[in-house]
Design an enzyme around this catalytic site. Structure first.
Site, PDB file in Angstrom:
ATOM      1  N   GLU A  76     -13.545 -10.858  14.891  1.00  0.00           N
ATOM      2  CA  GLU A  76     -14.282 -12.197  15.276  1.00  0.00           C
ATOM      3  C   GLU A  76     -15.554 -12.748  14.729  1.00  0.00           C
ATOM      4  O   GLU A  76     -15.617 -13.865  14.512  1.00  0.00           O
ATOM      5  CB  GLU A  76     -14.759 -11.753  16.791  1.00  0.00           C
ATOM      6  CG  GLU A  76     -15.630 -12.798  17.687  1.00  0.00           C
ATOM      7  CD  GLU A  76     -16.485 -12.167  18.793  1.00  0.00           C
ATOM      8  OE1 GLU A  76     -16.959 -12.877  19.241  1.00  0.00           O
ATOM      9  OE2 GLU A  76     -16.050 -10.966  19.104  1.00  0.00           O
ATOM     10  N   ASP A  77     -16.158 -11.661  13.740  1.00  0.00           N
ATOM     11  CA  ASP A  77     -17.552 -12.207  13.145  1.00  0.00           C
ATOM     12  C   ASP A  77     -17.164 -12.128  11.685  1.00  0.00           C
ATOM     13  O   ASP A  77     -18.515 -12.358  11.210  1.00  0.00           O
ATOM     14  CB  ASP A  77     -18.395 -11.027  13.382  1.00  0.00           C
ATOM     15  CG  ASP A  77     -18.942 -11.310  15.144  1.00  0.00           C
ATOM     16  OD1 ASP A  77     -18.397 -12.182  15.727  1.00  0.00           O
ATOM     17  OD2 ASP A  77     -19.440 -10.217  15.769  1.00  0.00           O
TER      18      ASP A  77
END
Length: 706
Positions: A76-77
């Site tokens: 996600e990051d």
């Protein structure tokens, strides 16, 4: 702050050296991936995945769960994708990471909708591997512990979401320790002042009650020693959020709640649990109706224990829980205890807890398939994360757990979706009962089904389980679509007939263009829109008529054509107007109403007068010859008031085979009164027979159809 070396040291208790090396490798991979990223508190970002892994290590989770915890934010990051994680750590770890991650950044109208969609995806991943939810719960736990760095508004939103979704999931999976901490942290974030005052009062009460608690504890421990029963007696603290909830829901003061003293006795075997129960009942008098045996009948989340309430000395109420060490571990860790039984041999409680959790997740998956959208699904799940259960029996003696307030309809859907869909009535303890009656503990429920039966829309007003609600919605939605498509096909055929064409003759290029403009996928979707009245059949017919079709016939020509035949069984897409209540034998006309489908009026109805000559809004109809349904009609009677009048009217109507739905007496004028009767008849001939019989009565002066 945890370090990877301290975590590795702790893991030597239950993991082998190779597995610990894998966990360390995942940590250094995450550290590199998150390099330069910081949390709101200013710490390096990698401290978060390390803390999440530490929480899971306290539960003795396997090395793959710990690796997934280290990597749960990299997809996600950071720029690393699923394939990157899979190539380094294998598909299993990558799947867990993928389930915990937000998978895709979609545009939503609201934040709530985005969260609902993410939760929906997480459920799909949970169905593949239940460890996904354990990593997610540990992630939420650390976020709650470090919530202070967030702005107050965001703190309250995250706390609300935790109380609505994550704490109930932890409870549903039997993970009480995690549930309690999540609830208390969320409560402090959402209501900081209330939490502060309750905490202060608890500390004060603890000091005042210390002597009483130790006195009761010693007397129970001493009695167990005398009887030669092994058991460790401990005082049980109530946590802040449960105190607040009880004060709020039961409308009790803090003092009333704290007046109840709670103890837990942990022993070796199930047999000793029941013997200890007899011992404490000899020591203090039991409170009638307060004994619960969750060992024989475990809770839905696998929780097992004996619960009893006792009258102590000085009018003190004592609550006692009695369980084995194994049950105590499962009560604290829930399905996380599953990892122990995998590693160290079978544990019956842990296996039971794990199997129930799997069954619940499969149920969620079934609901997810039926839900119309993610918001509908998450509302269904929230109603399904119930705190209390009732235990009822099937006629063959099988036990079913249902939420408090569940009805026979909920029971029917819990047995099987097909049983719920074909349910017509029920017997509770061998007696016929309403389908809306709430069930109670220990009742035996028998569902009566019929082949042609189908769910009723009114059921949604009283069912409480998510499975029942989503199954009913799913059935009605499909039924409405099927009926709308059928009616749309008939309406379009009718209007294409004006051009001397049929549906098979429609211009395919024009159909393709119309579907693209309307953002519809198929002809059936278009017919559904026509059937529901969202698109005018005459407009669609004009667009789709073959290029060589003749011009539309005149109004006179249309009237000569065969009208659309009404069977009376078209279902939800066909409504009978309440203003004129048409019945077979009446001349009828149909008005196409947006979102409702076809509304049928009598041709002489005043409400349809201005539309009667508009071919774009109305369609000529006729009754099919084989219509056998019953139709509601209203009669207005002018009668001479006398004793027994209503009884004689009802008897007369019943003798004709009609059925009275409602009877209403108006105001009297001297000896005359007006009576309005709603009854069901099959057609105009039947109605004429009813009116003829009523006119014969001496007390009836006049009968007219409303």
């Amino acid at each position: 702050m945890p370090t990877i070396d301290a975590l590795s040291e702790r893991l030597t208790d239950y993991l082998d050296l190779q597995q610990i090396r894998e966990v360390r490798r995942a940590y250094f991979y995450a550290e590199q991936a998150h390099d330069g990223q910081r949390r709101k508190s200013g710490e390096p970002y990698v401290t978060h995945p390390l803390s999440v892994a530490s929480i899971l290590a306290q539960m003795h989770m396997d090395h793959q769960s710990l690796m997934a915890a280290m990597l749960h934010d990299v997809i996600e990051d950071t720029e690393i994708n699923y394939e990157g994680v899979s190539s380094q750590f294998g598909d299993t770890v990558a799947d867990i990471v993928d389930g915990v991650s937000k998978l895709a950044h979609l545009d939503f109208e609201t934040k709530a909708e985005a969260q609902a969609s993410n939760f929906q995806k997480m459920v799909l991943a949970m169905a593949e591997d239940i460890r996904v939810i354990l990593v997610k719960l540990a992630d939420r736990m650390h976020n709650m512990r470090t919530l202070g760095a967030m702005p107050p508004e965001k703190q309250r939103r995250i706390a609300r979401e935790t109380l609505d979704i994550y704490a109930p999931i932890a409870a549903r999976l039997g993970m009480r320790d995690l549930q309690v901490e999540l609830e208390d942290l969320a409560f402090q974030a959402q209501h900081p002042m209330r939490a502060k005052y309750i905490r202060r009062a608890v500390v004060q009460a603890r000091g005042q009650r210390k002597d009483v608690i130790s006195s009761i504890q010693n007397s129970i421990q001493e009695r167990l020693h005398q009887e030669g029963l092994p058991g460790l007696v401990t005082g049980r603290e109530k946590h802040l959020y449960s105190i607040y909830q009880k004060m709020k829901s039961q409308r009790k003061s803090f003092a009333e709640i704290m007046d109840v003293f709670a103890f837990r006795i942990v022993t070796e075997s199930v047999d000793e649990c029941y013997r200890i129960l007899g011992t404490v009942h000899n020591l203090y008098k039991p409170v009638p109706g307060r004994f619960k045996d969750y060992i024989a009948i475990p809770k839905a989340n696998g929780y097992q224990s004996l619960h009893t309430a006792l009258f102590g000395a000085r009018d003190i109420t004592i609550e006692v829980q009695i369980r084995t060490k194994e049950m105590d571990a499962v009560a604290s860790q829930g399905i996380a205890e599953h990892s122990h039984y995998k590693a160290y041999g079978d544990s019956e409680s842990a296996v039971g807890s794990y199997n129930r959790a799997r069954k619940w997740v499969q149920g969620l998956l079934e609901m997810q398939k039926r839900a119309g959208n993610s918001m509908e699904f998450i509302e269904t799940v929230k109603t399904d994360l119930f705190p209390d259960e009732v235990y009822v029996f099937t006629p063959k003696g099988r036990i079913l757990e249902l939420p408090h307030g569940a009805t026979p309809i909920d029971f029917a859907y819990a047995v099987h979706t097909d049983v719920g869909n074909s349910c017509v009535s029920c017997r509770i303890n061998r007696r016929l009962a309403p389908l809306s009656q709430p069930l109670e503990n220990g009742q035996t429920v028998e569902i009566i089904t019929a082949p042609g039966a189908q769910p009723n829309m009114a059921w949604q007003n009283f069912v409480v389980t998510g499975k029942a609600r989503s199954s009913i919605r799913h059935f009605l939605k499909n039924q409405q679509r099927h009926e709308s498509v059928a009616l749309g096909r008939r309406l379009l055929s009718q209007f294409l007939g004006n051009y001397g064409a049929q549906i098979k003759d429609i211009d395919q290029a024009a159909l393709k263009q119309l579907l693209a403009e309307a953002e519809l996928k198929s002809l059936d979707d278009l017919l559904e829109d026509v059937g529901m009245g969202n698109r005018m059949a005459y407009v669609v017919a004009r667009r789709l008529k073959p290029s060589d079709a003749a011009e539309a016939v005149s109004k006179e020509g249309r009237e000569k054509q065969r009208p659309l035949a009404i069977q009376g069984t078209e279902g939800m897409v066909l409504q009978y107007a309440k203003c004129c209540r048409p019945i077979p034998g009446d001349t009828i006309i149909g008005h196409i109403s947006t979102g409702r489908g076809l509304v049928i009026h009598r041709t002489d109805c005043r409400n349809i007068g201005y539309l009667r000559d508009d071919p774009e809004k109305c369609i000529y109809l006729e009754w099919a010859k084989d219509t056998e349904d019953e139709f509601t009609v209203s009669l207005k009677l002018e009668v001479e008031s006398q004793r027994g009048l209503i009884a004689s009217l009802a008897t007369t109507v019943a003798s004709t085979g009609a059925n009275i739905l409602k009877i209403d007496t108006g105001e009297r004028e001297g000896q005359l009164a007006t009576v309005e009767v709603d009854l069901t008849v099959t057609n105009r001939v039947h109605l004429a027979r009813v009116i003829k019989k009523l006119r014969v009565l001496k007390s009836v002066n006049k009968v007219s159809r409303s």
